[in-house]
Design a protein around this motif. Structure first.
Motif, PDB file in Angstrom:
ATOM      1  N   THR A 112      -1.876 -11.765  -1.980  1.00 28.55           N
ATOM      2  CA  THR A 112      -2.858 -11.824  -3.066  1.00 28.55           C
ATOM      3  C   THR A 112      -3.608 -10.499  -3.196  1.00 28.55           C
ATOM      4  N   LEU A 113      -3.942  -9.890  -2.046  1.00 27.29           N
ATOM      5  CA  LEU A 113      -4.703  -8.642  -2.042  1.00 27.29           C
ATOM      6  C   LEU A 113      -3.840  -7.411  -2.297  1.00 27.29           C
ATOM      7  N   LYS A 114      -2.507  -7.540  -2.150  1.00 27.56           N
ATOM      8  CA  LYS A 114      -1.556  -6.440  -2.387  1.00 27.56           C
ATOM      9  C   LYS A 114      -1.796  -5.272  -1.429  1.00 27.56           C
ATOM     10  N   TYR A 115      -2.083  -5.584  -0.166  1.00 32.46           N
ATOM     11  CA  TYR A 115      -2.249  -4.543   0.845  1.00 32.46           C
ATOM     12  C   TYR A 115      -0.907  -4.317   1.523  1.00 32.46           C
ATOM     13  N   ARG A 116      -0.272  -3.176   1.206  1.00 28.64           N
ATOM     14  CA  ARG A 116       1.113  -2.966   1.611  1.00 28.64           C
ATOM     15  C   ARG A 116       1.303  -2.868   3.130  1.00 28.64           C
ATOM     16  N   ARG A 117       0.437  -2.120   3.793  1.00 27.74           N
ATOM     17  CA  ARG A 117       0.609  -1.972   5.241  1.00 27.74           C
ATOM     18  C   ARG A 117       0.502  -3.320   5.946  1.00 27.74           C
ATOM     19  N   TYR A 118      -0.489  -4.111   5.563  1.00 25.16           N
ATOM     20  CA  TYR A 118      -0.656  -5.419   6.184  1.00 25.16           C
ATOM     21  C   TYR A 118       0.501  -6.351   5.842  1.00 25.16           C
TER      22      TYR A 118
END
Length: 685
Positions: free
Chosen positions: A274-280
């Protein structure tokens, strides 16, 4: 400790006796080396400024990103613009845009210094420390956090200092200095409690929980992470909640609770999507794959790994790629797909090579530039000297012509002039030869200088020096605490001893590569030299709770031709490595024996076994392998086995290695026995 492991699991191998395995290892090593415009909307509150909340506790999502960019574009003055830039850079770091984040943080720090705003400088220094940490450039990370601490202390803001100690704790933990990391985490937590800041407190609890997880203290780690999760659920930060769920999932996996681990990690993955945090996203897919692989569900594991690889390709983090390729290799190995496992092991090795800090690469470039400049200056000097000699030759020829013309006056004067000219030519030739020799010697000296500088720069002497600087700063802040000063003094002694060992290894390696290592061979007792090394290192073993055992040969060994001092250095390296990588309570055994024409000594440890990637580069210089030291503050230069093997080879000996996964390793030192006199041989018969 650098070791060898056969590519086939569970099979012992000695390098010199199995050419096919050596060829496979060489193939692995060779392959590894080859390789908007948006409609403006009303600016929404992007959350509290970074000075009063950790970066992990700020609000999340695309709307926050868009509103932060709007705030930056619509800032009324320079100070407001820099405050908005802090939030933008922090969001860039969390989204994996490290290059843009570094550029923004450096620009913001320079502008904050022009404003003389200490608080904004602290914010940008914190972001630089975290960005360098993400890029695995830990020396730069430590430098920025220490400068941040120096500026934050006079401000007297407990929340600000708590965040600073948290950043320092994370960096020291990556250096393996767990005691210093734990001290900073506890200091930060006390400051957060004093300030009544639940956001920073939950972030520090998260770091402290990870510390206990890293030392396998699962009960303490679970309790701390549950406290952090409860605090984060209280103020509703989705990203922070997902982070706590991830850590609880890792603890469940370590305890063997697969169902609970998958549940925690899947909940975290949904939030990160949902947040679109690629590394995570990439790391969570990889962790799900790890749990599934251990549960035997390798098809599902590969599906998660493929998703992670697509995401990791958009990042600029060699660390993420290295971890991902390692999990690919382990999953394919579990499926029996050994060629694919080896391919991903090679990719992991290539990604690991990229994890050297930008500082080291810049230093190498500076050294090359200096060397090129010196070479250009040398070439210019040679050209000038050549021109001078050419002018001298022209003048000599002119003089010769005049002399020949004047020689018409008389034969005697002609003969005398010829003799004088010949002598002048000989002197000029001698000067030319001397100048050429001098230029050659300078060129060779410059080449040797380059070799030494590149060798020293290719290894990280900066880490212990930075640690010494940090330790001195801590002593300076509270010199009256005798216990702390004594502990830190011990750390300083350990760091300086490590640097002395590094310098000795550098000098030996350079001498070997130049062919200038001098040996003084004589007949010596191999068993006596081995026993002396064991007695010298027994206190080291006792300090770690290990047993250092010496087994003499059943019968007296014949003498060997060797340099006693260098042979002792070999045993110190091998036994020291065995103690370094054997867990506390383990055994290290030294046994002597004889085979036809050879006397040998074996060093056996109970440390971990290693994989094919370690086998491929076990004797290469400056190579750190996958095994990790088991004691606090221990480290490896990657030169020990290279130097040991070269020293034995120069003395006509060999170094063999045998290993099985999880069953330690055996290093065998073999030296030819000294030739006996005929009478002695007859007497023996």
């Amino acid at each position: 400790m650098p070791r060898s492991l056969c590519p086939i699991a569970g099979v012992d191998c000695f390098l010199p006796r199995f050419p096919s395995l050596v060829l496979a290892a060489a193939l692995i090593a060779a392959t590894a080396s080859a390789q908007q415009t948006t409609v403006p909307r009303v600016v929404r509150d992007a959350g509290p400024p970074l000075s009063t909340a950790t970066d992990s506790e700020l609000p999340d999502g695309d709307e926050v990103w868009e509103s932060a960019q709007q705030a930056l574009a619509q800032a009324a003055n320079e100070r407001d613009a820099l405050a908005a830039l802090v939030t933008v850079v922090n969001l860039q770091r969390r989204r994996g845009d490290y290059t843009e984040g570094l550029a923004g943080a450096r620009d913001g720090l320079a502008r904050a210094r022009q404003l003389r705003d200490a608080r904004l400088q602290v914010d940008f220094l914190y972001l630089l420390g975290r960005l360098y940490w993400n890029l695995t450039d830990y020396p730069h990370s430590l430098e920025n956090h220490l400068e941040e601490l120096r500026l934050a202390e006079p401000l007297g803001d407990a929340s600000l200092l708590a965040r600073t100690h948290g950043g320092l704790g994370l960096t020291y933990q990556r250096y393996g200095r767990n005691e210093d990391a734990l001290q900073h985490f506890k200091l930060g937590l006390d400051l957060a409690v004093r300030a009544g800041d639940d956001r920073i407190r939950s972030s520090l609890l998260n770091s402290l929980g990870n510390y206990h997880l890293s030392i396998r203290n699962f009960d303490q780690a679970t309790t701390i992470h549950e406290q952090a999760l409860k605090l984060r659920e209280g103020y509703g930060n989705r990203r922070a909640i997902a982070e706590s769920l991830t850590n609880l999932g890792l603890i469940a996996d370590a305890r063997g609770d697969t169902a609970k681990a998958l549940d925690y990690l899947q909940r975290a993955l949904t939030t990160f999507e949902t947040l679109k945090y690629r590394r995570y996203l990439a790391n969570t897919h990889r962790r799900l794959a790890l749990v599934l692989r251990k549960a035997g569900r390798t098809d599902e594991a590969l599906a998660h790994l493929e998703k992670a690889r697509q995401i990791a390709g958009t990042l600029e983090s060699a660390e993420v790629l290295a971890d991902l390729y390692q999990e690919f290799a382990l999953t394919h190995e579990a499926r029996g797909e050994l060629p694919l496992a080896l391919e991903f092991q090679r990719k992991q090795a290539a990604a690991t090579d990229q994890m050297r800090g930008e500082r080291d690469r810049q230093r190498m470039s500076e050294l090359r530039a200096r060397y090129s400049a010196e070479q250009r200056e040398l070439e210019i000097a040679l050209l000038k000297r050549g021109q001078e000699l050419q002018n001298a030759e022209i003048a000599r020829r002119r003089t010769q012509s005049l002399a020949l013309g004047a020689g018409l006056v008389g034969g005697v004067l002609l003969l005398g002039a010829i003799i004088m000219l010949q002598r002048a030519r000989l002197r000029a030739e001698r000067r030319l030869h001397a100048a050429t020799e001098h230029a050659r010697e300078r060129a060779e000296a410059a080449e040797r200088l380059k070799s030494r500088l590149l060798q020293i720069a290719s290894h990280d002497l900066k880490v212990p020096l930075t640690a010494l600087n940090a330790t001195a700063a801590m002593i300076g802040r509270d010199p009256t605490d005798d216990a702390t000063v004594r502990r830190l003094a011990g750390g300083i002694q350990a760091d300086t001893a490590r640097m002395r060992s590094l310098v000795r290894d550098f000098l030996d390696a350079a001498a070997m590569e130049d062919g200038n290592l001098q040996l003084h061979a004589a007949e010596h007792d191999l068993g006596e030299i081995a026993r002396n090394a064991v007695e010298s290192l027994t206190p080291v073993a006792q300090a770690k709770g290990q047993r250092l055992i010496f087994h003499a040969a059943p019968a007296p060994l014949p003498k060997v031709n060797a340099d006693a001092e260098r042979l002792r250095q070999v045993f110190d390296n091998l036994i020291g490595n065995a103690l370094k990588f054997t867990p506390p309570g383990g055994d290290v055994t030294i046994a002597l024996g004889e085979t036809p024409g050879w006397a040998f000594a074996e060093v056996r440890d109970s440390g971990p076994g290693l994989g094919p990637a370690d086998f491929a580069k076990i004797f290469a210089p400056y190579q750190r392998l996958s095994a990790q030291p088991t004691g606090t503050g221990e480290d490896s230069t990657g030169l020990g086995l290279f130097i040991a093997r070269e020293l034995l080879t120069l003395q006509g000996g060999r170094l063999e290695v045998q290993s099985q996964p999880g069953r330690g390793a055996v290093f065998r030192v073999l030296l030819p026995v000294a030739a006996r006199e005929p009478a002695a041989r007859a007497s023996a018969r």
